[in-house]
Design an enzyme around this catalytic site. Structure first.
Site, PDB file in Angstrom:
ATOM      1  N   ARG A  58      26.304  18.428  62.160  1.00 35.92           N
ATOM      2  CA  ARG A  58      24.984  19.055  62.094  1.00 35.92           C
ATOM      3  C   ARG A  58      24.226  18.753  63.383  1.00 35.92           C
ATOM      4  O   ARG A  58      24.695  17.983  64.213  1.00 35.92           O
ATOM      5  CB  ARG A  58      24.207  18.589  60.863  1.00 35.92           C
ATOM      6  CG  ARG A  58      23.998  17.099  60.790  1.00 35.92           C
ATOM      7  CD  ARG A  58      23.226  16.696  59.510  1.00 35.92           C
ATOM      8  NE  ARG A  58      23.163  15.248  59.421  1.00 35.92           N
ATOM      9  CZ  ARG A  58      22.608  14.569  58.430  1.00 35.92           C
ATOM     10  NH1 ARG A  58      22.076  15.192  57.399  1.00 35.92           N
ATOM     11  NH2 ARG A  58      22.577  13.266  58.422  1.00 35.92           N
ATOM     12  N   ASN A 103      14.730  18.400  60.501  1.00 37.44           N
ATOM     13  CA  ASN A 103      15.059  17.203  59.732  1.00 37.44           C
ATOM     14  C   ASN A 103      15.436  16.093  60.696  1.00 37.44           C
ATOM     15  O   ASN A 103      16.303  16.282  61.554  1.00 37.44           O
ATOM     16  CB  ASN A 103      16.251  17.459  58.794  1.00 37.44           C
ATOM     17  CG  ASN A 103      16.469  16.325  57.819  1.00 37.44           C
ATOM     18  OD1 ASN A 103      15.629  16.082  56.955  1.00 37.44           O
ATOM     19  ND2 ASN A 103      17.560  15.603  57.968  1.00 37.44           N
ATOM     20  N   GLU A 104      14.756  14.993  60.591  1.00 38.69           N
ATOM     21  CA  GLU A 104      15.076  13.816  61.409  1.00 38.69           C
ATOM     22  C   GLU A 104      15.434  14.198  62.843  1.00 38.69           C
ATOM     23  O   GLU A 104      16.570  14.002  63.299  1.00 38.69           O
ATOM     24  CB  GLU A 104      16.200  13.001  60.779  1.00 38.69           C
ATOM     25  CG  GLU A 104      15.786  12.314  59.497  1.00 38.69           C
ATOM     26  CD  GLU A 104      16.805  11.292  59.009  1.00 38.69           C
ATOM     27  OE1 GLU A 104      17.954  11.309  59.478  1.00 38.69           O
ATOM     28  OE2 GLU A 104      16.439  10.488  58.135  1.00 38.69           O
ATOM     29  N   CYS A 124      20.318  15.249  75.590  1.00 37.29           N
ATOM     30  CA  CYS A 124      21.342  16.230  75.954  1.00 37.29           C
ATOM     31  C   CYS A 124      21.445  16.248  77.473  1.00 37.29           C
ATOM     32  O   CYS A 124      20.436  16.150  78.167  1.00 37.29           O
ATOM     33  CB  CYS A 124      20.947  17.608  75.414  1.00 37.29           C
ATOM     34  SG  CYS A 124      22.076  18.902  75.955  1.00 37.29           S
ATOM     35  N   CYS A 146      23.141  18.744  79.293  1.00 38.80           N
ATOM     36  CA  CYS A 146      23.731  20.025  79.696  1.00 38.80           C
ATOM     37  C   CYS A 146      22.950  20.652  80.860  1.00 38.80           C
ATOM     38  O   CYS A 146      21.859  20.202  81.209  1.00 38.80           O
ATOM     39  CB  CYS A 146      23.764  20.977  78.493  1.00 38.80           C
ATOM     40  SG  CYS A 146      22.175  21.757  78.149  1.00 38.80           S
ATOM     41  N   GLU A 156      12.523  10.035  52.210  1.00 37.11           N
ATOM     42  CA  GLU A 156      13.927   9.777  51.864  1.00 37.11           C
ATOM     43  C   GLU A 156      14.139   8.282  51.733  1.00 37.11           C
ATOM     44  O   GLU A 156      13.593   7.497  52.517  1.00 37.11           O
ATOM     45  CB  GLU A 156      14.871  10.251  52.985  1.00 37.11           C
ATOM     46  CG  GLU A 156      15.160  11.716  53.056  1.00 37.11           C
ATOM     47  CD  GLU A 156      16.224  12.008  54.128  1.00 37.11           C
ATOM     48  OE1 GLU A 156      17.096  11.147  54.375  1.00 37.11           O
ATOM     49  OE2 GLU A 156      16.160  13.080  54.724  1.00 37.11           O
ATOM     50  N   TRP A 185      26.986   6.055  55.316  1.00 33.55           N
ATOM     51  CA  TRP A 185      27.166   6.102  56.768  1.00 33.55           C
ATOM     52  C   TRP A 185      27.292   4.727  57.416  1.00 33.55           C
ATOM     53  O   TRP A 185      27.400   4.613  58.624  1.00 33.55           O
ATOM     54  CB  TRP A 185      26.021   6.894  57.420  1.00 33.55           C
ATOM     55  CG  TRP A 185      24.657   6.639  56.848  1.00 33.55           C
ATOM     56  CD1 TRP A 185      24.017   7.395  55.902  1.00 33.55           C
ATOM     57  CD2 TRP A 185      23.772   5.553  57.148  1.00 33.55           C
ATOM     58  NE1 TRP A 185      22.782   6.854  55.601  1.00 33.55           N
ATOM     59  CE2 TRP A 185      22.599   5.722  56.350  1.00 33.55           C
ATOM     60  CE3 TRP A 185      23.836   4.450  58.008  1.00 33.55           C
ATOM     61  CZ2 TRP A 185      21.524   4.835  56.392  1.00 33.55           C
ATOM     62  CZ3 TRP A 185      22.757   3.577  58.045  1.00 33.55           C
ATOM     63  CH2 TRP A 185      21.620   3.781  57.251  1.00 33.55           C
ATOM     64  N   GLU A 202      28.744  13.601  52.529  1.00 34.38           N
ATOM     65  CA  GLU A 202      27.877  12.638  51.846  1.00 34.38           C
ATOM     66  C   GLU A 202      28.187  12.486  50.360  1.00 34.38           C
ATOM     67  O   GLU A 202      27.327  12.081  49.590  1.00 34.38           O
ATOM     68  CB  GLU A 202      26.418  13.034  52.088  1.00 34.38           C
ATOM     69  CG  GLU A 202      26.134  13.003  53.586  1.00 34.38           C
ATOM     70  CD  GLU A 202      24.672  13.170  53.944  1.00 34.38           C
ATOM     71  OE1 GLU A 202      24.121  12.230  54.509  1.00 34.38           O
ATOM     72  OE2 GLU A 202      24.105  14.239  53.673  1.00 34.38           O
ATOM     73  N   LYS A 203      29.437  12.775  49.992  1.00 33.91           N
ATOM     74  CA  LYS A 203      29.749  12.716  48.558  1.00 33.91           C
ATOM     75  C   LYS A 203      29.754  11.288  48.020  1.00 33.91           C
ATOM     76  O   LYS A 203      29.653  11.081  46.817  1.00 33.91           O
ATOM     77  CB  LYS A 203      31.066  13.425  48.254  1.00 33.91           C
ATOM     78  CG  LYS A 203      32.278  12.910  48.981  1.00 33.91           C
ATOM     79  CD  LYS A 203      33.501  13.746  48.605  1.00 33.91           C
ATOM     80  CE  LYS A 203      34.723  13.406  49.428  1.00 33.91           C
ATOM     81  NZ  LYS A 203      34.585  13.696  50.861  1.00 33.91           N
ATOM     82  N   HIS A 217      27.497   9.106  49.022  1.00 37.53           N
ATOM     83  CA  HIS A 217      26.116   8.609  49.132  1.00 37.53           C
ATOM     84  C   HIS A 217      25.484   8.658  47.751  1.00 37.53           C
ATOM     85  O   HIS A 217      25.557   9.673  47.064  1.00 37.53           O
ATOM     86  CB  HIS A 217      25.341   9.505  50.106  1.00 37.53           C
ATOM     87  CG  HIS A 217      24.061   8.905  50.599  1.00 37.53           C
ATOM     88  ND1 HIS A 217      22.976   8.684  49.784  1.00 37.53           N
ATOM     89  CD2 HIS A 217      23.695   8.479  51.835  1.00 37.53           C
ATOM     90  CE1 HIS A 217      21.993   8.155  50.506  1.00 37.53           C
ATOM     91  NE2 HIS A 217      22.402   8.013  51.748  1.00 37.53           N
TER      92      HIS A 217
HETATM   93  C1  GAL Z   1      19.238  11.035  56.518  1.00 42.85           C
HETATM   94  C2  GAL Z   1      19.262  12.551  56.513  1.00 42.85           C
HETATM   95  C3  GAL Z   1      19.746  13.111  55.197  1.00 42.85           C
HETATM   96  C4  GAL Z   1      20.948  12.356  54.722  1.00 42.85           C
HETATM   97  C5  GAL Z   1      20.609  10.898  54.631  1.00 42.85           C
HETATM   98  C6  GAL Z   1      21.713  10.028  54.103  1.00 42.85           C
HETATM   99  O1  GAL Z   1      19.360  10.542  57.806  1.00 42.85           O
HETATM  100  O2  GAL Z   1      17.995  13.073  56.794  1.00 42.85           O
HETATM  101  O3  GAL Z   1      20.024  14.477  55.362  1.00 42.85           O
HETATM  102  O4  GAL Z   1      22.004  12.557  55.606  1.00 42.85           O
HETATM  103  O5  GAL Z   1      20.291  10.425  55.901  1.00 42.85           O
HETATM  104  O6  GAL Z   1      21.364   8.660  54.125  1.00 42.85           O
END
Ligand code: GAL
Length: 695
Positions: free
Chosen positions: A120, A158-159, A167, A169, A315, A323, A363-364, A366
Site C-alpha cells: 500500500r 491514512n497514516e 521519495c 525519484c 486506532e 507487524w 493483516e489476518k 492482527h
Molecule cells: C496502522 C494502519 C492500519 C493497520 C494497522 C495495524 O498503521 O493505519 O491500516 O494496518 O496499522 O496495526
C-alpha cells in the site's frame, strides 16, 4: 446522533458521545456478514466506524467508472443503526490501474530503485498525477457523501508517511528544487545556507541539485536536513490538497488525518495546524510491561498539538498486532486499562484497528474487536464490556488535561541531530533522550504536555528541553521570557549548537541560550562504547553511559552536580542559574533514566509541584477538568494491588462508589473520580508500594 456544527470556524466532529468503534472493511465481507456486524456493533456500544480507507479500487474499478452502490448501502445500514461514519477519502493507496498507467508516480528508495505495487501507499508524495487523482477522488467522495447525516468527519488518507514518507525519484528532485528555491530565493542563498565550500559542493544550476541518494561518503548535513523538512512539507501539501477540496464541498465538516504518535518523519505541529481535530493511532508493545509510559508521552503530544483540545484515539489494537517480529497478545484487562489511559490523557474516543478480524491478506493475524471466533472471542467480550463503561465516562468528553509540566518537541532538532552521520556521536538519539526525560517525570507523577520550542509556555511552571540542537532567536527569546516570568527551565545536552542552516553558533554551544543558562560548552565529550562515567548530584551518583560535555559556568551559576570520573573529573555537569523567581538549568550529559529522578525532583520542588516518592511506573494519575469538575483517572498498569491516600474525596464514574480518603486498585484497575475542581491538581499519594511478584 449527528449534531450539526453551526459554528463554521470551529468544525467539530458530529458525534455527541465519546466515540467508540474501529476501522471497518465491509468490502472484505458478504452483505450477510454486514448485518451480523451491525448487530454486534450495537451490542458492543459502537457508535462510529472508519471506512472506506483502502477501497479506491472497489469504488473506481476502472478509470472514471465508479461503483458507489455498495458503499451507499453499508453507510445507510450503519447510520440506520445509529452508527456514525468517520469517512475516509479512500486515497490511502492507489488502484493498480492508476499506477500501471503512470509508473512514474511510484516512489523510489534512496538507492534509486522504484518500489512496486503489491502493498500500500505506492505513490510518490510529489507526483502531479497522484495529486491530481487524489483531488479528483476526494471531490467525488465529498459530492457523493457530503450531505449524508451519518458523516461525522473526514478521514483524509491514512497514516501519511507510514510506508512512504520519503521519495528519491526524479519528480521529487524537481519538487525539492522548487521548495529550495522558495526557501532560499536564489542559488547564492542556497550555496550560503548549505555551506558548499566544504568538500567542493558549490551549485551553479538548480538542475544539479538532487534528492540525497546514496553518495560515496557522508552527504552535506544541511542538504539532508532540508530534505527532511521538504519531505514533511510534501506530504503536508498533499494533505492540504484534500482539505481544500473537502472544504469547498463540505465547509462545516471536520477533517483529520490519523497520526502515528511521536513519529519522526512528519512535523505534526504543521499537520495539526491545518486540520480540525487531532487523531492518533497508538500501538503500545504488549510485551513491554512499561509501554504505557511511552504512550503517556505520545498522548501528551496529541493533546498539545492543538493547544489542549481533546483528540481522538482512532486506532489501537484489541490484542496482538501482526507487524512486529513477535506479536504478543494483550493480557486480560489490558485493553481496558490502555484504552482508559488514552481517555485520561484527553482522548474523546477509543477506536480500534479493526472491527472484524480479516480472513485473508497481510493483516489476518492482527487482532480485532471481533476475533476469528466471533462473539465468543475474548477481544469481543472485553471490548463489549469497555463499550458499556465508556458510556459512563460521558461527563469527561470535552474536558482538558491539567498539567504544569511541558516537554519541548522540536522536529527540526530531531532531524538535525539524526539525519546525518557527521555528528560527535551516533549515540545521541533525540527520541530516546526525550523518552527518558519524560519517563523520569512520569515516574515522579507528572502528566506531561508537549510544547513547541517557541511556546506558548504560559500554562506551565516547568519546561524541559531534552534536546534543542537547533536554536534561532524566537526560541531563545521565548525560553528566556518563560524563565524571567518565574518559570523553571531544564535544557539538555547538545542544545543551542546550530542555527536553522546547521551553522554552529558563534562561540559554540549553547549559542543563543548562553546568557540564559550561564554556561559555555568547551567541547562535546561523547563516551566510548562500553565505558560509563559518573556525576555526583547532591550525594547521588548518576551514571553517564554515552555523552558528556566539558562546560564552564559563569560566577553567578550554581554548580549542582560534577563529574566524578574520567577526563572531566571535577568539572561542572549540572548547573542552575537563578533568574528572579525562575531558574535555568543545564544538564550536560545523557544520564541513565533513574539518574534524572533526583534532578527533576529538585526542579519540581523548586517549582512547588508535588512529586511522587515511590518510583513505580505502574501507577498513573491524570486529571481532566472543566471549569467546575475534576475527573481524576487513577490507573494501575501493573498486576499487583496498590493503595492510595486521596487528597480529596471523589465519586468513581465507573462504579458510582464514593471514595473518601483511601483507594485500593487491583490488577489493571482504573477509577475515574469526579470531584469539584480544586485549586491544586489532585495528587493522590501512593501509601503502599506494590510488592513485586512474578506476573
Ligand atoms: C496502522 C494502519 C492500519 C493497520 C494497522 C495495524 O498503521 O493505519 O491500516 O494496518 O496499522 O496495526
Amino acid at each position: 446522533m449527528a449534531e450539526p456544527s453551526g459554528d463554521q470556524s470551529i468544525r467539530r466532529v458530529r458525534l455527541n458521545a465519546l466515540a467508540y468503534g474501529g476501522d471497518y472493511n465491509p468490502d472484505q465481507w458478504s452483505e450477510e456478514t454486514w448485518h451480523e456486524d451491525i448487530r454486534l456493533m450495537r451490542e458492543a456500544g459502537v457508535n462510529m466506524v472508519s471506512l472506506p480507507i483502502f477501497s479506491w479500487p472497489q469504488l473506481e474499478p476502472e478509470p472514471g467508472v465508479y461503483d458507489w452502490e455498495w458503499l451507499d448501502r453499508i453507510i445507510d445500514l450503519l447510520w440506520d443503526a445509529g452508527i456514525a461514519i468517520d469517512l475516509a477519502t479512500a486515497t490511502a493507496t492507489p488502484p493498480s490501474w492508476l499506477l500501471r498507467a503512470h509508473p512514474e508516480m511510484a516512489p523510489w528508495d534512496a538507492d534509486g530503485h522504484r518500489l512496486e505495487f503489491g502493498s500500500r501507499q505506492t505513490y510518490c508524495p510529489s507526483s502531479p498525477i497522484w495529486r491530481e487523482n487524489v483531488a479528483r477522488m476526494t471531490r467525488a467522495m465529498a459530492e457523493r457523501y457530503g450531505k449524508h447525516p451519518g458523516l461525522a468527519m473526514w478521514h483524509i488518507s491514512n497514516e501519511y508517511g507510514d510506508h512512504t514518507s520519503r521519495c528519491w525519484c526524479p519528480e521529487t528532485a524537481k519538487h525539492f528544487r522548487r521548495w529550495l528555491e522558495n526557501r532560499y530565493g536564489d542559488l547564492d542563498g542556497l550555496n550560503e545556507a548549505w555551506g558548499v565550500n566544504v568538500w567542493g559542493q558549490r551549485y551553479t544550476s538548480w538542475e544539479h541539485i538532487e534528492t540525497p541518494k546514496k553518495a560515496p561518503g557522508p552527504i552535506n548535513p544541511t542538504q539532508l536536513l532540508d530534505f527532511e523538512r521538504f519531505s514533511s512539507d510534501a506530504l503536508l501539501e498533499l494533505f492540504q490538497i484534500e482539505i481544500d477540496g473537502l472544504r469547498e464541498v463540505t465547509p462545516d465538516i471536520a477533517v483529520t488525518t490519523n497520526f502515528m504518535s511521536m513519529f519522526r518523519d512528519l512535523d505534526y505541529w504543521d499537520f495539526a495546524a491545518v486540520e480540525d481535530v487531532v487523531t492518533d493511532d497508538a500501538y503500545p508493545e504488549p510485551a513491554d510491561p512499561t509501554s504505557h509510559v511511552g504512550a503517556a508521552l505520545n498522548y501528551g503530544l496529541m493533546r498539545s498539538l492543538k493547544g489542549g483540545q481533546p483528540w481522538l484515539l482512532l486506532e489501537s489494537s484489541a490484542s496482538a498486532t501482526s507487524w512486529r517480529d513477535v506479536n504478543v497478545p494483550k493480557a486480560p484487562g489490558k485493553i481496558r486499562v490502555e484504552s482508559l489511559q488514552a481517555v485520561a490523557h484527553g482522548s474523546d474516543a477509543v477506536m480500534f484497528f479493526q472491527w472484524r478480524q480479516a480472513k485473508y491478506g497481510q493483516e489476518k493475524f492482527h487482532s480485532s474487536m471481533l476475533g476469528h471466533r466471533g462473539e465468543k472471542s475474548r477481544s469481543f467480550q472485553e471490548t463489549k464490556a469497555l463499550g458499556a463503561e465508556l458510556k459512563l465516562l460521558e461527563p469527561v468528553r470535552g474536558t482538558r488535561v491539567r498539567s504544569r509540566v511541558a516537554l519541548v518537541v522540536d522536529w527540526d532538532s530531531w532531524w538535525g541531530s539524526s539525519a546525518t552521520e557527521s555528528l560527535p556521536s551516533q549515540r545521541l538519539q533525540w527520541a530516546r533522550q526525550a523518552r527518558e526525560w519524560h519517563r523520569a517525570l512520569y515516574t515522579l507523577g507528572q502528566p506531561v504536555d508537549a510544547v513547541r520550542a517557541v511556546g506558548p509556555f504560559d500554562a506551565y511552571d516547568v519546561v524541559v528541553v531534552p534536546n534543542l540542537y537547533i536554536v534561532e532567536q524566537p526560541q531563545a527569546d521565548a525560553l528566556r521570557a518563560f524563565v524571567e516570568r518565574g518559570g523553571h527551565l531544564v535544557v539538555g545536552p547538545f542544545s543551542g549548537v546550530a542555527d536553522a542552516t546547521e551553522k554552529v553558533h558563534d562561540g559554540g554551544a549553547p549559542g543563543l541560550l548562553r546568557d540564559l543558562l550561564g554556561i559555555e560548552v568547551d567541547e562535546q565529550w561523547p563516551i566510548a562504547d562500553g565505558l560509563t562515567e559518573q556525576i555526583d548530584y547532591a550525594g547521588e551518583t548518576l551514571t553517564v553511559p554515552s555523552w558528556s560535555e566539558w562546560i564552564e559556568a559563569d560566577a553567578d551559576v550554581e554548580v549542582r552536580g560534577r563529574y566524578t570520573s574520567g577526563e572531566l573529573d571535577g568539572l561542572p555537569a549540572v548547573t542552575r542559574r537563578p533568574v528572579g523567581n525562575g531558574s535555568a538549568w543545564y544538564l550536560s550529559a545523557m544520564v541513565d533514566p533513574d539518574g534524572m529522578l533526583p534532578l527533576f525532583r529538585d526542579v519540581l520542588r523548586t517549582a512547588g509541584i508535588p512529586a511522587r516518592d515511590a518510583t513505580d511506573v505502574d501507577i498513573e494519575v491524570v486529571t481532566r477538568a472543566d471549569d467546575t469538575t475534576d475527573y481524576t483517572f487513577v490507573l494501575n498498569h501493573g498486576r499487583n494491588p496498590v493503595t492510595f491516600h486521596l487528597d480529596m474525596p471523589g465519586t468513581d464514574l465507573l462504579t458510582g462508589i464514593r471514595h473518601e480518603d483511601r483507594l485500593e486498585l487491583g490488577r489493571f484497575g482504573v477509577v475515574v473520580l469526579a470531584a469539584p475542581r480544586s485549586a491544586a491538581i489532585p495528587f493522590p499519594t501512593l501509601i503502599r508500594t506494590p510488592v513485586k511478584e512474578d506476573a
